[in-house]
Design an enzyme around this catalytic site. Structure first.
Site, mmCIF file in Angstrom:
data_model
loop_
_atom_site.group_PDB
_atom_site.id
_atom_site.type_symbol
_atom_site.label_atom_id
_atom_site.label_comp_id
_atom_site.label_asym_id
_atom_site.label_seq_id
_atom_site.Cartn_x
_atom_site.Cartn_y
_atom_site.Cartn_z
ATOM 1 N N ASP A 119 0.862 -1.184 0.000
ATOM 2 C CA ASP A 119 0.000 0.000 0.000
ATOM 3 C C ASP A 119 0.892 1.224 0.000
ATOM 4 O O ASP A 119 1.995 1.202 0.564
ATOM 5 C CB ASP A 119 -0.899 0.014 1.233
ATOM 6 C CG ASP A 119 -1.972 -1.066 1.206
ATOM 7 O OD1 ASP A 119 -2.383 -1.461 0.101
ATOM 8 O OD2 ASP A 119 -2.396 -1.496 2.282
ATOM 9 N N ASP A 137 -7.058 -1.292 -4.369
ATOM 10 C CA ASP A 137 -8.069 -0.879 -3.394
ATOM 11 C C ASP A 137 -8.996 0.180 -3.982
ATOM 12 O O ASP A 137 -10.211 0.159 -3.767
ATOM 13 C CB ASP A 137 -7.414 -0.321 -2.130
ATOM 14 C CG ASP A 137 -6.549 -1.331 -1.403
ATOM 15 O OD1 ASP A 137 -6.803 -2.549 -1.547
ATOM 16 O OD2 ASP A 137 -5.609 -0.913 -0.708
#
Length: 162
Positions: A119, A137
C-alpha cells in the site's frame, strides 16, 4: 465476443496498472518514507499490509490467512467472472464488476507472491481521510460505487415502470 474481449482487456490493463504501480513503489521508496504528491492532500508512504482492509486479520495464523485472504477471495472472484460472462449485463454493471475483479486479482497476486499487499497512497482532505491504500483498493472501491449506482438506477427504472 467483442464485449468479452473488452471485459478481459479492461481487467488485464487494470491489473497491470496496479502491479506496475506497486512494483515502482517497492523499488523506489523506503518503508514509511513520506513523499507529498499534492501538497498535504495526497502523500505516498510505502507499507506492507499482511491483512485485509486497514490491516484486519494481519495477526492470524498463516494457514487461516491463506484461506481468508487467498482462497475465499479467489472463490468470490470466480463467481464474479462467471456472473460477468454468463449474463447480458448493462455496461454499468460490467464496469463495476471489472473494477472489483481487477482490484481483487491485483491484491491476491501480492498475497501469493509476497505474503502481503503493498500500500502506498494516503488521502487527506481534512474531515475525510483514508488509510494507506493502493490502486487495487481504489479499483475495488470505485467498482462498488458503480454497482451501487447501477442498483439505484435499476431500482428507479422499476419504480417508474420503464
Amino acid at each position: 465476443m467483442y464485449r468479452n474481449l473488452v471485459m478481459i482487456l479492461t481487467i488485464v490493463i487494470l491489473v497491470g496498472c496496479d502491479q506496475i504501480s506497486k512494483n515502482i513503489v517497492r523499488h523506489s521508496l523506503e518503508y514509511n518514507e513520506r513523499i507529498a504528491v499534492f501538497d498535504h492532500f495526497i502523500t505516498m508512504t510505502k507499507v506492507e499490509n499482511t491483512g485485509a482492509f486497514l490491516g484486519l486479520g494481519s495477526n492470524v495464523h498463516r494457514g487461516i490467512y491463506s484461506v481468508l485472504m487467498i482462497v475465499l477471495p479467489l472463490l468470490v472472484l470466480c463467481y464474479a467472472f462467471y456472473y460477468l460472462f454468463s449474463r447480458n449485463n448493462t455496461w454499468l454493471l460490467i464496469s463495476g464488476l471489472c473494477l472489483i475483479i481487477s482490484g481483487g486479482i491485483g491484491n491476491i497476486i501480492d498475497r501469493i507472491l509476497y505474503g502481503s499487499v503493498t500500500d502506498f497512497l494516503h488521502f487527506n482532505f481534512g474531515i475525510f481521510q483514508t488509510g494507506i491504500v493502493n490502486a487495487a483498493d481504489m479499483e475495488i472501491t470505485a467498482g462498488f460505487v458503480v454497482l451501487l449506482l447501477e442498483m439505484y438506477l435499476h431500482r428507479e427504472k422499476k419504480v417508474t415502470g420503464e
